[in-house]
Design a protein around this motif. Structure first.
Motif, PDB file in Angstrom:
ATOM      1  N   TRP A 118       0.959  -1.209  -0.039  1.00  0.00           N
ATOM      2  CA  TRP A 118       0.075  -0.180   0.203  1.00  0.00           C
ATOM      3  C   TRP A 118       1.027   1.237  -0.040  1.00  0.00           C
ATOM      4  CZ3 TRP A 118      -5.165  -0.829  -0.095  1.00  0.00           C
ATOM      5  CH2 TRP A 118      -5.824  -2.151   0.274  1.00  0.00           C
ATOM      6  N   LEU A 119       0.394   2.421  -0.576  1.00  0.00           N
ATOM      7  CA  LEU A 119       1.058   3.657  -0.545  1.00  0.00           C
ATOM      8  C   LEU A 119       0.169   4.642  -0.104  1.00  0.00           C
ATOM      9  CD1 LEU A 119       3.286   5.545  -0.878  1.00  0.00           C
ATOM     10  CD2 LEU A 119       2.662   5.913  -3.406  1.00  0.00           C
ATOM     11  N   ALA A 133       2.372   9.502  -6.949  1.00  0.00           N
ATOM     12  CA  ALA A 133       2.104   8.292  -6.316  1.00  0.00           C
ATOM     13  C   ALA A 133       1.327   7.497  -7.245  1.00  0.00           C
ATOM     14  CB  ALA A 133       1.078   8.939  -5.143  1.00  0.00           C
ATOM     15  N   CYS A 137       2.511   3.740  -8.078  1.00  0.00           N
ATOM     16  CA  CYS A 137       1.849   2.721  -7.803  1.00  0.00           C
ATOM     17  C   CYS A 137       1.598   1.844  -9.201  1.00  0.00           C
ATOM     18  CB  CYS A 137       0.466   3.091  -7.128  1.00  0.00           C
ATOM     19  SG  CYS A 137       0.425   3.696  -5.650  1.00  0.00           S
ATOM     20  N   TYR A 138       1.170   2.334 -10.099  1.00  0.00           N
ATOM     21  CA  TYR A 138       1.031   1.678 -11.394  1.00  0.00           C
ATOM     22  C   TYR A 138       2.108   0.698 -11.735  1.00  0.00           C
ATOM     23  CZ  TYR A 138      -0.041   0.997 -16.531  1.00  0.00           C
ATOM     24  OH  TYR A 138       0.052   0.319 -17.782  1.00  0.00           O
ATOM     25  N   THR A 142       1.326  -1.352  -6.770  1.00  0.00           N
ATOM     26  CA  THR A 142       0.972  -0.985  -5.243  1.00  0.00           C
ATOM     27  C   THR A 142      -0.395  -0.315  -5.389  1.00  0.00           C
ATOM     28  OG1 THR A 142       3.303  -0.524  -4.725  1.00  0.00           O
ATOM     29  CG2 THR A 142       1.692   0.572  -3.243  1.00  0.00           C
ATOM     30  N   LYS A 143      -1.067  -0.699  -4.135  1.00  0.00           N
ATOM     31  CA  LYS A 143      -2.421   0.106  -4.001  1.00  0.00           C
ATOM     32  C   LYS A 143      -2.468   1.437  -3.399  1.00  0.00           C
ATOM     33  CE  LYS A 143      -4.536  -4.524  -3.598  1.00  0.00           C
ATOM     34  NZ  LYS A 143      -3.495  -5.366  -3.717  1.00  0.00           N
ATOM     35  N   LEU A 144      -3.049   2.294  -4.043  1.00  0.00           N
ATOM     36  CA  LEU A 144      -2.920   3.704  -3.588  1.00  0.00           C
ATOM     37  C   LEU A 144      -4.271   4.166  -2.793  1.00  0.00           C
ATOM     38  CD1 LEU A 144      -1.723   6.481  -3.486  1.00  0.00           C
ATOM     39  CD2 LEU A 144      -2.843   6.978  -5.912  1.00  0.00           C
TER      40      LEU A 144
END
Length: 439
Positions: A118-119, A133, A137-138, A142-144
């Motif tokens: 997660w971010l 961000a 994440c892309y 990572t899930k934003l």
């Protein structure tokens, strides 16, 4: 959609059945970590439930002791942004500052750290945080999570004017990148509803996570403890006032601020001059915090005192490096004053949350939509919109005749402050991140 259902959509399936184990979270504060209590609380809650946190931001003031001493939290400091030279117009300086921030934030997130599950980013500031961000994440899978504290464009409009071209650009930017988070957190129900409607029209999940006081904010119950706290935390020149505060012949009012344009302290100063002219009981006003407009207001306070316009009012400023001292001071006060005006109309002041945690009733500026989500008129505080209204409230509540009303408000503040951050966080964010088991 219920919170547990969001977990099914956004929770990391590879960690199912091992709540909290190996969950890595990066938290970005493009500001001073020490003055970002909500993001600090996020980090502490994640770490408490077994997650690993990289907390990223500027180191300008003292960090919360629990952050420094937690094995599950690693602080990653960003280099402070360049200061604007006085001769350089803002419109020319702003692009250079943004490029500086983009470079250092991207270097750290893309190359300096391993990918996280997660971010979590604080918004605002929106530029360049949201764009960086989203891209990170892309590419790193990572899930934003965007934690909406306010709107960046509305804060810019409060200083540059609503018609400024940069405000228009900032609004378009925030609307576009605000659509691209996996999950959105908001500080109020009113903000959640606003994000769902045009012009934002965000179709990703939105969850209101109200600010709640941390455990450090507690009411001071005994007379002995209150006297000991006041003797320790008041500035040296005011320690002789402790006996008068203890016997009630002098009242203690606290107002905290970051000394920025979104809090018009002239309202408080005008109210205090009117209060003094009405010959209210003697009052010591402690204004805590630091920021860009502090020196200007200190000069105004000195001018008012020198002119004899504050005969029964003593105003001092203070900044507490130790959060515990600030929390204790709130608990010792008779009344808290909040001048937060809300550039968006849908955010809520964290300082009022802390005051309630310390059992301190408030008089707060009330002319914005989300106000009633936090301050219940006549139950835990009172609202005002003008200096005259605030002066009237001070006269009513600090006079001997107002003791009963103030006591009733204090009971309401203690009740509201009983709702704590851990409970709010674990029932929302903790479930979604799979750090807390579904009940």
């Amino acid at each position: 959609m219920p919170i547990w259902a969001l977990y099914k959509v956004y929770g990391p399936s590879e960690y199912e059945g091992t709540e909290g184990e190996n969950v890595e979270v990066h938290i970005v504060v493009l500001g001073d970590i020490g003055r970002s209590p909500r993001m600090t609380y996020h980090a502490l809650s994640i770490a408490k439930n077994g997650g690993k946190v990289k907390l990223i931001g500027y180191l300008e003031t003292e960090l919360h002791a629990d952050l420094r001493n937690n094995a599950n939290i690693t602080i990653k400091a960003l280099p402070p942004p360049p200061k604007k030279p006085q001769f350089l117009p803002f419109i020319l300086f702003a692009p250079w500052k943004v490029l500086f921030q983009v470079y250092h934030l991207t270097q750290l997130l893309a190359y300096g750290l391993q990918p996280a599950e997660w971010l979590l980013v604080q918004n605002p500031p929106s530029i360049p945080t949201l764009a960086v961000a989203v891209i990170i994440c892309y590419y790193r899978n990572t899930k934003l999570i965007i934690d909406w504290h306010n709107y960046g464009w509305s804060i810019l409009a409060s200083t540059k004017g609503a018609g400024h071209p940069l405000v228009f650009i900032a609004k378009l930017y925030e609307r576009f990148f605000g659509h691209l988070g996996h999950l959105n957190l908001t500080v109020s129900d009113a903000m959640a509803r606003q994000l769902e409607r045009a012009p934002y029209s965000i179709d990703r999940p939105i969850v209101a996570v109200h600010d709640r006081p941390a455990a450090i904010f507690q009411p001071v119950m005994s007379k002995q403890e209150r006297e000991a706290v006041l003797s320790r935390v008041l500035p040296r020149a005011e320690k002789d006032l402790v006996p008068s505060i203890m016997d009630g012949s002098m009242r203690l009012v606290v107002s905290s601020t970051s000394w920025t344009p979104d809090e018009d302290f002239s309202i408080l100063l005008d109210a205090l001059t009117q209060y003094a002219a009405a010959a209210g009981p003697p009052v010591l006003v402690v204004i805590t915090g630091k920021g860009p407009q502090k020196a200007m207001y200190i000069q105004r306070i000195s001018a008012l005192s020198d002119a004899g316009r504050l005969p029964n009012v003593r105003i001092v400023t203070a900044f507490f490096e130790d959060l515990q001292d600030y929390a204790k001071l709130l608990a010792c006060a008779d009344l808290g004053v909040c001048l937060h005006t809300s550039s968006s109309g849908v955010d809520l002041p964290m300082k009022v949350v802390d005051m309630f945690g310390a059992g301190l009733p408030v008089a707060a500026y009330s002319a914005y939509t989300s106000f009633a989500e936090l301050v219940k008129e006549g139950e835990n505080g009172r609202g005002f919109e003008t200096a005259a209204e605030l002066a009237n409230l001070l006269t009513q509540l600090l006079s001997p005749e107002g003791r009963t009303a103030l006591y009733s408000l204090r009971k309401g503040a203690i009740k509201e402050g009983g709702k704590r951050w851990d409970e709010e966080w674990e029932s929302t964010v903790g479930l979604i991140m799979n750090l807390v088991a579904i009940p």
